[in-house]
Design a protein around this motif. Structure first.
Motif, PDB file in Angstrom:
ATOM      1  N   TYR A 171      -1.596  53.684  -5.105  1.00  0.00           N
ATOM      2  CA  TYR A 171      -0.480  53.465  -6.019  1.00  0.00           C
ATOM      3  C   TYR A 171      -0.845  52.335  -6.979  1.00  0.00           C
ATOM      4  N   LEU A 185       7.151  54.005   2.069  1.00  0.00           N
ATOM      5  CA  LEU A 185       5.723  54.337   2.092  1.00  0.00           C
ATOM      6  C   LEU A 185       5.001  53.601   3.218  1.00  0.00           C
ATOM      7  N   ARG A 186       5.417  52.377   3.480  1.00  0.00           N
ATOM      8  CA  ARG A 186       4.776  51.598   4.544  1.00  0.00           C
ATOM      9  C   ARG A 186       5.106  52.147   5.922  1.00  0.00           C
ATOM     10  N   LEU A 193      -1.844  53.834   2.969  1.00  0.00           N
ATOM     11  CA  LEU A 193      -1.354  53.344   1.687  1.00  0.00           C
ATOM     12  C   LEU A 193      -2.283  52.283   1.115  1.00  0.00           C
TER      13      LEU A 193
END
Length: 366
Positions: A171, A185-186, A193
């Motif tokens: 990202y 997302l984490r 990630l």
């Protein structure tokens, strides 16, 4: 003989069915609209997160990871406008559609949504559409997002995790607060990630600056599938460099195409324009003050349809609307020779807005 006749009958039915779908059923479905109710709104800086459900609690039409919907509304001047927004969710469920909308400075629809939209409002949308889809595979997957480009990447991450693939999400953003869905997302299981910040906070231990192809290649190697949703300049450079390194499968959804560096004359209804410096034939036509009808500028609304009378062109965006015969969407092509077009010209030209949504174009190295 009976077996051959039966086989020919099946082939005929298949061709008839495909033709019916492409030329009758699909265009009808593309023009249908859904009535949705806004059940939740959340502001995150310059982004607006929306949750939309059926007013009667019914299941929504199923979407595929990477697809988008068109939202229909009115701008601050009361003029009709539509924009495409990618579905940012696990598309295996059909209870709601989730969207993330960026507040564009000159955004006709986004500015109106930020100003007036509230929980309980009814909105109109298209059915899910778009060609930027995740291929089913067991190969490692590298998803690369820039800014609001995280929206289709999130849907693809959910789908890839269900496929039990190795999934990297890279990202790229300016600041940590610009990371959309950061807590989610984490927490996603089996998602690796990677955050890259060009303006990192003090003490930031992650990647600093802009990612390059070498960094991506080291994550998963030549056999991986690479998906991109970011600015045209960033994506084109990464795909080119990955191709040199040996990556064979690169797919991208661009915010828009890069501006043409070549000069080709474009004639439409007797008026001339030039392709140089423009991202599409539509932009060149509008710069020549030809009042061609358009709305989304990204291949979803289908309003800028033109007929190619003479000349060659390349597809720079993949349209969501089907075109027949020698018709194309002017926003999705750039000329590769002198081009002669024909179109129905509107008396009044709508205002321009950079599209906040993401329309698909697929690029594959072979």
């Amino acid at each position: 003989m009976i077996a051959l006749t039966f086989a020919l009958l099946l082939l005929t039915l298949f061709l008839f069915g495909r033709g019916y779908w492409q030329h009758i059923a699909l265009p009808k479905l593309q023009n249908q609209r859904l009535k949705l109710q806004l059940v939740r709104v959340k502001h995150q800086g310059q982004y607006l997160k929306l949750w939309l459900q059926h007013p009667d609690g019914l299941l929504l039409p199923k979407a595929k990871a990477g697809q988008h919907i068109l939202l229909y509304g009115k701008d601050l001047q009361g003029k009709p406008v539509s924009r495409a927004y990618s579905l940012a969710q696990d598309c295996s469920q059909q209870r709601y559609y989730q969207l993330v909308i960026k507040a564009e400075t000159q955004g006709r629809l986004s500015q109106a949504l930020f100003a007036h939209l509230k929980v309980g409002d009814l909105v109109e949308s298209s059915y899910p559409r778009g060609h930027f889809l995740l291929n089913r595979s067991r190969k490692p997957l590298v998803l690369v997002a820039g800014g609001v480009g995280i929206t289709p990447m999130l849907a693809m991450a959910y789908a890839a995790i269900r496929q039990q693939r190795q999934v990297f999400l890279v990202y790229q953003a300016r600041r940590l607060e610009d990371i959309i869905f950061y807590p989610l997302l984490r927490r996603l299981p089996r998602l690796q990630l990677r955050i890259a910040l060009t303006q990192p906070p003090e003490g930031w231990q992650g990647f600093k600056g802009r990612i390059d192809a070498g960094y991506l290649y080291k994550l998963a190697g030549p056999q991986a599938q690479y998906y991109f949703c970011a600015s045209a300049k960033m994506v084109e450079q990464l795909i080119y460099d990955l191709g040199i390194l040996g990556a064979q499968n690169c797919y991208a959804e661009l915010f828009s195409a890069s501006a043409s560096e070549q000069s080709f004359p474009i004639e439409i209804n007797g008026v001339f324009a030039d392709s140089q410096g423009h991202k599409s034939v539509l932009d060149a036509i509008l710069a020549a003050r030809v009042p061609l009808n358009y709305d989304c500028k990204g291949g979803s609304c289908g309003l800028c349809k033109v007929q190619v009378v003479k000349g060659e062109y390349q597809q720079v965006l993949e349209p969501s609307m089907s075109c027949g015969g020698d018709e194309v969407l002017a926003c999705c092509i750039q000329p590769t020779s002198a081009l002669v077009l024909s179109a129905e010209i509107e008396a009044e030209k709508p205002s321009s807005e950079p599209s906040s949504g993401l329309i698909a174009v697929t690029t594959t190295h072979t």
